[in-house]
Motif scaffolding. Structure first.
Motif, PDB file in Angstrom:
ATOM      1  N   PRO A 183      -2.716  -1.325  -2.342  1.00  0.00           N
ATOM      2  CA  PRO A 183      -2.343  -0.191  -3.194  1.00  0.00           C
ATOM      3  C   PRO A 183      -3.501   0.258  -4.081  1.00  0.00           C
ATOM      4  CG  PRO A 183      -0.724  -1.962  -3.337  1.00  0.00           C
ATOM      5  CD  PRO A 183      -1.914  -2.514  -2.630  1.00  0.00           C
ATOM      6  N   SER A 184      -3.482   1.524  -4.444  1.00  0.00           N
ATOM      7  CA  SER A 184      -4.465   2.071  -5.370  1.00  0.00           C
ATOM      8  C   SER A 184      -4.059   1.757  -6.808  1.00  0.00           C
ATOM      9  CB  SER A 184      -4.549   3.584  -5.175  1.00  0.00           C
ATOM     10  OG  SER A 184      -5.081   4.220  -6.311  1.00  0.00           O
ATOM     11  N   HIS A 185      -5.004   1.256  -7.595  1.00  0.00           N
ATOM     12  CA  HIS A 185      -4.715   0.993  -9.003  1.00  0.00           C
ATOM     13  C   HIS A 185      -4.338   2.292  -9.719  1.00  0.00           C
ATOM     14  CE1 HIS A 185      -4.832  -0.607 -12.997  1.00  0.00           C
ATOM     15  NE2 HIS A 185      -5.954   0.005 -13.329  1.00  0.00           N
ATOM     16  N   VAL A 186      -5.078   3.371  -9.446  1.00  0.00           N
ATOM     17  CA  VAL A 186      -4.736   4.658 -10.045  1.00  0.00           C
ATOM     18  C   VAL A 186      -3.378   5.126  -9.533  1.00  0.00           C
ATOM     19  CG1 VAL A 186      -5.444   7.067 -10.319  1.00  0.00           C
ATOM     20  CG2 VAL A 186      -7.164   5.258 -10.356  1.00  0.00           C
ATOM     21  N   GLY A 187      -3.083   4.835  -8.272  1.00  0.00           N
ATOM     22  CA  GLY A 187      -1.772   5.162  -7.734  1.00  0.00           C
ATOM     23  C   GLY A 187      -0.667   4.451  -8.480  1.00  0.00           C
ATOM     24  N   ILE A 188      -0.848   3.175  -8.744  1.00  0.00           N
ATOM     25  CA  ILE A 188       0.169   2.415  -9.479  1.00  0.00           C
ATOM     26  C   ILE A 188       0.364   2.990 -10.881  1.00  0.00           C
ATOM     27  CG2 ILE A 188       0.610   0.174 -10.571  1.00  0.00           C
ATOM     28  CD1 ILE A 188      -0.507  -1.116  -8.022  1.00  0.00           C
ATOM     29  N   ILE A 189      -0.727   3.375 -11.517  1.00  0.00           N
ATOM     30  CA  ILE A 189      -0.617   4.018 -12.831  1.00  0.00           C
ATOM     31  C   ILE A 189       0.231   5.284 -12.721  1.00  0.00           C
ATOM     32  CG2 ILE A 189      -1.912   5.289 -14.595  1.00  0.00           C
ATOM     33  CD1 ILE A 189      -4.228   3.284 -14.109  1.00  0.00           C
ATOM     34  N   PRO A 227       0.802  -1.229   0.000  1.00  0.00           N
ATOM     35  CA  PRO A 227       0.000   0.000   0.000  1.00  0.00           C
ATOM     36  C   PRO A 227       0.834   1.278   0.000  1.00  0.00           C
ATOM     37  CG  PRO A 227      -0.935  -1.590   1.524  1.00  0.00           C
ATOM     38  CD  PRO A 227       0.383  -2.147   1.081  1.00  0.00           C
ATOM     39  N   ASP A 228       1.857   1.342   0.820  1.00  0.00           N
ATOM     40  CA  ASP A 228       2.784   2.463   0.834  1.00  0.00           C
ATOM     41  C   ASP A 228       4.055   1.988   1.522  1.00  0.00           C
ATOM     42  OD1 ASP A 228       2.356   2.665   3.656  1.00  0.00           O
ATOM     43  OD2 ASP A 228       0.765   4.126   3.367  1.00  0.00           O
ATOM     44  N   VAL A 229       5.060   2.846   1.584  1.00  0.00           N
ATOM     45  CA  VAL A 229       6.352   2.405   2.106  1.00  0.00           C
ATOM     46  C   VAL A 229       6.256   2.002   3.573  1.00  0.00           C
ATOM     47  CG1 VAL A 229       8.632   3.278   2.778  1.00  0.00           C
ATOM     48  CG2 VAL A 229       7.850   3.512   0.421  1.00  0.00           C
ATOM     49  N   MET A 230       5.542   2.791   4.388  1.00  0.00           N
ATOM     50  CA  MET A 230       5.505   2.474   5.812  1.00  0.00           C
ATOM     51  C   MET A 230       4.777   1.158   6.075  1.00  0.00           C
ATOM     52  SD  MET A 230       6.882   3.776   8.486  1.00  0.00           S
ATOM     53  CE  MET A 230       7.166   2.323   9.506  1.00  0.00           C
ATOM     54  N   SER A 288       6.504   8.155  -4.566  1.00  0.00           N
ATOM     55  CA  SER A 288       5.677   9.065  -3.781  1.00  0.00           C
ATOM     56  C   SER A 288       6.347  10.396  -3.491  1.00  0.00           C
ATOM     57  CB  SER A 288       5.266   8.382  -2.473  1.00  0.00           C
ATOM     58  OG  SER A 288       4.602   9.258  -1.615  1.00  0.00           O
ATOM     59  N   LYS A 289       7.553  10.361  -2.909  1.00  0.00           N
ATOM     60  CA  LYS A 289       8.205  11.611  -2.516  1.00  0.00           C
ATOM     61  C   LYS A 289       8.778  12.350  -3.717  1.00  0.00           C
ATOM     62  CE  LYS A 289       7.236  11.050   1.763  1.00  0.00           C
ATOM     63  NZ  LYS A 289       6.060  11.781   2.297  1.00  0.00           N
ATOM     64  N   GLY A 290       9.358  11.625  -4.652  1.00  0.00           N
ATOM     65  CA  GLY A 290       9.985  12.284  -5.787  1.00  0.00           C
ATOM     66  C   GLY A 290       9.012  13.081  -6.631  1.00  0.00           C
ATOM     67  N   TRP A 291       7.771  12.586  -6.769  1.00  0.00           N
ATOM     68  CA  TRP A 291       6.794  13.242  -7.638  1.00  0.00           C
ATOM     69  C   TRP A 291       5.564  13.731  -6.876  1.00  0.00           C
ATOM     70  CZ3 TRP A 291      10.058   9.422  -9.218  1.00  0.00           C
ATOM     71  CH2 TRP A 291      10.801   9.654 -10.384  1.00  0.00           C
ATOM     72  N   ASN A 292       5.644  13.801  -5.548  1.00  0.00           N
ATOM     73  CA  ASN A 292       4.558  14.349  -4.730  1.00  0.00           C
ATOM     74  C   ASN A 292       3.243  13.586  -4.932  1.00  0.00           C
ATOM     75  OD1 ASN A 292       4.225  16.435  -2.725  1.00  0.00           O
ATOM     76  ND2 ASN A 292       2.739  17.381  -4.093  1.00  0.00           N
ATOM     77  N   LEU A 293       3.304  12.275  -4.724  1.00  0.00           N
ATOM     78  CA  LEU A 293       2.158  11.399  -4.989  1.00  0.00           C
ATOM     79  C   LEU A 293       1.639  10.724  -3.724  1.00  0.00           C
ATOM     80  CD1 LEU A 293       3.511   9.675  -8.244  1.00  0.00           C
ATOM     81  CD2 LEU A 293       1.994  11.670  -8.081  1.00  0.00           C
ATOM     82  N   ALA A 294       1.816  11.365  -2.570  1.00  0.00           N
ATOM     83  CA  ALA A 294       1.422  10.708  -1.320  1.00  0.00           C
ATOM     84  C   ALA A 294      -0.045  10.320  -1.295  1.00  0.00           C
ATOM     85  CB  ALA A 294       1.744  11.615  -0.137  1.00  0.00           C
ATOM     86  N   GLY A 295      -0.897  11.095  -1.961  1.00  0.00           N
ATOM     87  CA  GLY A 295      -2.320  10.778  -1.976  1.00  0.00           C
ATOM     88  C   GLY A 295      -2.707   9.701  -2.971  1.00  0.00           C
ATOM     89  N   LEU A 296      -1.757   9.226  -3.752  1.00  0.00           N
ATOM     90  CA  LEU A 296      -2.002   8.146  -4.718  1.00  0.00           C
ATOM     91  C   LEU A 296      -1.165   6.952  -4.268  1.00  0.00           C
ATOM     92  CD1 LEU A 296      -1.920  10.302  -7.958  1.00  0.00           C
ATOM     93  CD2 LEU A 296      -3.906   9.066  -7.071  1.00  0.00           C
TER      94      LEU A 296
END
Length: 386
Positions: free
Chosen positions: A269-275, A95-98, A235-243
């Motif tokens: 994980p979010s499918h849209v996030g993975i995209i 889902p996310d790094v943490m 996430s951090k490199g492209w400011n995608l924490a909400g995805l």
């Protein structure tokens, strides 16, 4: 690097940013400048925005599947870091790094076991580890915010003294100090971990944000790290924490452990996030290069501003991340200067006390803002002392 794209940190006005409904812009009243949580004041990279919009238009908002994200990370790692260690078959979406760290720690430790961290460090390291019924053992950073190998070995001995399993949760690049660990340092870490029987889990979420003059070294690329795990994300490199989306990457001898990760973890994980993350890694390189130039300018700007307006603040320019770690102890503001800067200056910073041993008297400032906001923030901070 290509610098053809405009600096993303100069694209949005404060009025535009205050239309956002994320944590950064809703936790405090409108008169507060928010420079605390690690959200950057940037528009999405155009390829990412386009891909997300296309997914929404198609109704492509279902469950995630496939290995495109891992394949994109592998390609990015080869081009950026000269590393071919992201073997797709040794990855898992999380889902996310943490939360990926939590799942990795569950694979290699049990209740009551120790997890070593280098304090001061990202506050959720403490919260999540303790919530898992593991115990935190601190190995404070040494001079120059670098890993103190003697302190680390002492912590390793303490961690395994009871005979249980133990792990070392490495933050690389380091949050909050912005330290980028060298290959020699990481190789020494791997040797110590092997000698004392600890498994390493590396949080490498800030890997794309390494600034000029430093080099990111993937932990899994050093000798002795074959039984370790890395958690990576765009996430951090492209400011995608909400995805939400991240990848767990196993070293060559940790693959059997990763295979034991429950299948249901991949549902998070979010499918849209993975995209979004996949497109960022494949097509967001120019935007990232422009961002790194902007962050480099901001870290140097902050140094100049502090020297002239707040000379009592000690500040070592970060080698990576979008974060600045400020030692305010000489200002006489107590253990939590962030509270003073908020109350008197209306600037929201992260309180150093939350980062564990070594954090008292410090604040963390987010450099991912326009130069104008940073200038105003330092002006307000200086005014808070008057």
């Amino acid at each position: 690097m290509s610098y053809e794209e405009p600096n993303p940190l100069r694209r949005l006005s404060l009025d535009e940013l205050r239309l956002r409904t994320s944590m950064k812009w809703r936790a405090y009243p409108p008169d507060v400048l928010p420079l605390w949580v690690a959200e950057m004041d940037v528009p999405l990279a155009e390829p990412v925005a386009r891909a997300v919009c296309e997914a929404v238009e198609l109704g492509d908002t279902g469950y995630p599947t496939g290995t495109e994200y891992a394949e994109a990370l592998d390609d990015f790692a080869r081009k950026r870091w000269g590393w071919d260690g992201v073997a797709v078959e040794r990855t898992a979406i999380v889902p996310d790094v943490m939360l990926g760290i939590v799942e990795a720690l569950k694979l290699i430790t049990g209740p009551g076991d120790a997890v070593v961290v280098n304090s001061p460090v990202y506050p959720p390291f403490y919260a999540f580890v303790e919530h898992m019924d593991r115990r935190v053992v601190e190995a404070p950073l040494g001079a120059g915010h670098r890993i103190d190998l003697d302190a680390l070995e002492s912590a390793f001995r303490q961690a395994v003294a009871g005979g249980g399993r133990a792990a070392y949760l490495l933050c690389s690049p380091h949050n909050p100090t912005g330290t980028v660990h060298t290959r020699e340092e990481l190789a020494a870490v791997a040797e110590l971990a092997g000698r004392h029987g600890l498994r390493v889990v590396a949080d490498e979420i800030h890997a794309p944000l390494v600034l000029p003059g430093a080099e990111f070294v993937p932990y899994l690329s050093v000798p002795g790290a074959e039984n370790a795990f890395s958690l990576m994300s765009a996430s951090k490199g492209w400011n995608l924490a909400g995805l939400k989306a991240a990848l767990a990457v196993a070293g060559s001898t940790a693959a059997t452990d990763l295979a034991r990760m429950p299948e249901e973890v991949s549902h998070g994980p979010s499918h849209v996030g993975i995209i979004a993350h996949t497109v960022a890694l494949r097509h967001g390189g120019g935007w990232l290069d422009a961002l790194l130039v902007g962050l480099d300018e901001n870290r140097r700007l902050l140094a100049e501003l502090l020297a002239s307006r707040l000379p009592g603040v000690r500040y070592e320019q970060p080698q990576g991340t979008c974060l600045a770690w400020l030692d305010c102890r000489a200002l006489g503001l107590g253990d939590d200067p962030a509270a003073v800067f908020l109350d008197r200056g209306r600037v929201a910073l992260s309180s150093g006390t939350a980062f564990g041993t070594g954090g008292a008297g410090h604040v963390r400032l987010n450099l991912g803002a326009s130069p104008e906001v940073i200038i105003e923030a330092v002006r307000r901070m200086a005014g808070a002392l008057g």
